[in-house]
Design a protein around this motif. Structure first.
Motif, PDB file in Angstrom:
ATOM      1  N   ALA A  26       1.914   6.698  -6.766  1.00  0.00           N
ATOM      2  CA  ALA A  26       0.865   7.649  -7.152  1.00  0.00           C
ATOM      3  C   ALA A  26       1.325   9.088  -6.930  1.00  0.00           C
ATOM      4  O   ALA A  26       1.125   9.971  -7.786  1.00  0.00           O
ATOM      5  N   LEU A  27       1.951   9.329  -5.790  1.00  0.00           N
ATOM      6  CA  LEU A  27       2.447  10.680  -5.490  1.00  0.00           C
ATOM      7  C   LEU A  27       3.504  11.114  -6.504  1.00  0.00           C
ATOM      8  O   LEU A  27       3.535  12.253  -6.969  1.00  0.00           O
TER       9      LEU A  27
ATOM     10  N   GLY B  17       0.827  -1.216   0.000  1.00  0.00           N
ATOM     11  CA  GLY B  17       0.000   0.000   0.000  1.00  0.00           C
ATOM     12  C   GLY B  17       0.855   1.257   0.000  1.00  0.00           C
ATOM     13  O   GLY B  17       0.608   2.201  -0.755  1.00  0.00           O
ATOM     14  N   LEU B  18       1.883   1.219   0.813  1.00  0.00           N
ATOM     15  CA  LEU B  18       2.788   2.383   0.883  1.00  0.00           C
ATOM     16  C   LEU B  18       3.477   2.633  -0.460  1.00  0.00           C
ATOM     17  O   LEU B  18       3.639   3.770  -0.914  1.00  0.00           O
TER      18      LEU B  18
ATOM     19  N   LEU C 161       2.355   1.764  -3.380  1.00  0.00           N
ATOM     20  CA  LEU C 161       1.359   2.288  -4.336  1.00  0.00           C
ATOM     21  C   LEU C 161       1.113   3.787  -4.122  1.00  0.00           C
ATOM     22  O   LEU C 161       1.034   4.563  -5.079  1.00  0.00           O
ATOM     23  N   ILE C 162       1.020   4.146  -2.861  1.00  0.00           N
ATOM     24  CA  ILE C 162       0.809   5.578  -2.555  1.00  0.00           C
ATOM     25  C   ILE C 162       2.018   6.386  -3.039  1.00  0.00           C
ATOM     26  O   ILE C 162       1.890   7.452  -3.649  1.00  0.00           O
TER      27      ILE C 162
END
Lengths: 260, 93
Positions: free
Chosen positions: B13-14, B6-7, B9-10
């Motif tokens: 995305a950022l 999840g981290l 992916l974030i």
């Protein structure tokens, strides 16, 4: 109670006071010039009448009346020219588009012409007969052409300066757009428009230079009126070229900004 | 591990958002000019208003920089304002 003459004097002084103040601005000086113009017309009308009287009866008194009214008409014409020169100087002085060096040249020309008017006024005062009157009149015609030439030359040079500054602005905009156009999606199209603009202001520059050369020749003796007319022709062509260049520039701008 | 993924992916995305924003800003900057369309309009107005008048006279009711043809006739100091006829007697003083 004030006598009528005294009353007239007081009213006269009151009227003169604001006139002097307003003559410090171009619009005030213009009004003073209009008043001088009216006075000049009235003096010419009086001269015309004196001539008619003399034609009807060639007496010494009527002859003297012609001389006196001629002198008055010449003086009124000098007053008018003086008022006009003052207005021209103030108009130029108040115009932010005229550069300082050109303002200085115009101020010097006006001062030189005003000095001529002072001399001529003295000569008109000294006139006693028709021969002297004719001599002074011819001299005034010559001086008049000098004044017209000076003002026409300076006016032309002011126009040249203005046209030159417009051409420079177009040139700067064109260079900036060209820099931004490189790599843009419709680069080819934009550059084509900018090439048109460049051709336009190059043509304008050539004509502005030619106009300046002509205006610098507006001198008396010489052929000042023809030179001035030639200069104007060059400048009109330059103006049209600048308008065409501007149109191409605007199209390039819209293409670049995605609005074209 | 789900948390780790999840981290990541974030983070991705950022990063994508950052890169996108930078590209958009650069594209905007590349088109930014020191002048606008209204400056072009002002210039056009000046060019349209730039009139060159022939030498008509020492006047111009609108501006001293404009010589009006008709106004030469109005100036009192015009050459024919005082004609030689006015000076008759010159030939027989």
């Amino acid at each position: 109670m004030l006598k009528p003459a005294m009353l007239t004097l007081v009213i006269g002084l009151l009227l003169i006071q604001p006139m002097n103040i307003s003559a410090q601005t171009a619009s005030g000086a213009k009004q003073v010039w209009y008043q001088a113009k009216e006075a000049s017309r009235a003096a010419q009308e009086a001269l015309r009448k004196a001539n008619l009287d003399y034609a009807a009866s060639k007496t010494e008194a009527n002859n003297q009346k012609v001389i006196d009214s001629s002198k008055a008409a010449l003086k009124a014409a000098l007053d008018e020219a003086e008022a006009w020169l003052n207005w021209v100087e103030l108009e130029v002085k108040e115009n932010p588009e005229v550069p300082t060096d050109l303002k200085d040249v115009i101020r010097q020309d006006v001062a030189s012409n005003l000095a001529k008017i002072v001399v001529l006024r003295g000569e008109v005062d000294a006139v006693q007969n028709r021969i002297q009157l004719a001599t002074v009149f011819l001299k005034m015609v010559g001086k008049y052409l000098e004044v017209v030439s000076d003002v026409a030359r300076n006016t032309g040079l002011v126009w040249v300066h203005m046209a030159d500054s417009y051409a420079s602005t177009i040139e700067e905009y064109e260079a900036e757009l060209r820099g931004k156009a490189v790599g843009s999606t419709n680069e080819k199209e934009i550059l084509a428009k900018l090439d048109e603009a460049k051709g336009g202001f190059a043509k304008a520059r050539t004509n502005i230079d030619s106009a300046e050369a002509e205006y610098l020749q507006v001198k008396f003796p010489g052929n000042p009126i023809l030179r001035f007319s030639n200069g104007n022709q060059y400048l009109r062509i330059a103006r049209n070229s600048l308008l065409a260049a501007h149109s191409s520039l605007r199209q390039a701008y819209r293409l670049l900004m995605g609005g074209g | 591990m789900p948390d780790k993924r999840g981290l990541v992916l974030i983070g991705v995305a950022l990063l994508a958002l950052g890169v996108g924003a930078t590209m958009m800003r650069r594209a905007g900057e590349s088109r930014r000019l020191s002048f606008s369309e209204s400056d072009l309009q002002v210039l056009e107005g000046k060019l349209q208003g730039f009139k060159v008048e022939d030498l008509g006279g020492l006047s111009g009711s609108a501006s001293s920089l404009n010589f009006g043809e008709q106004e030469l006739d109005q100036i009192g100091l015009k050459i024919d304002g005082l004609s030689f006829e006015d000076l008759e007697g010159l030939s027989s003083p």
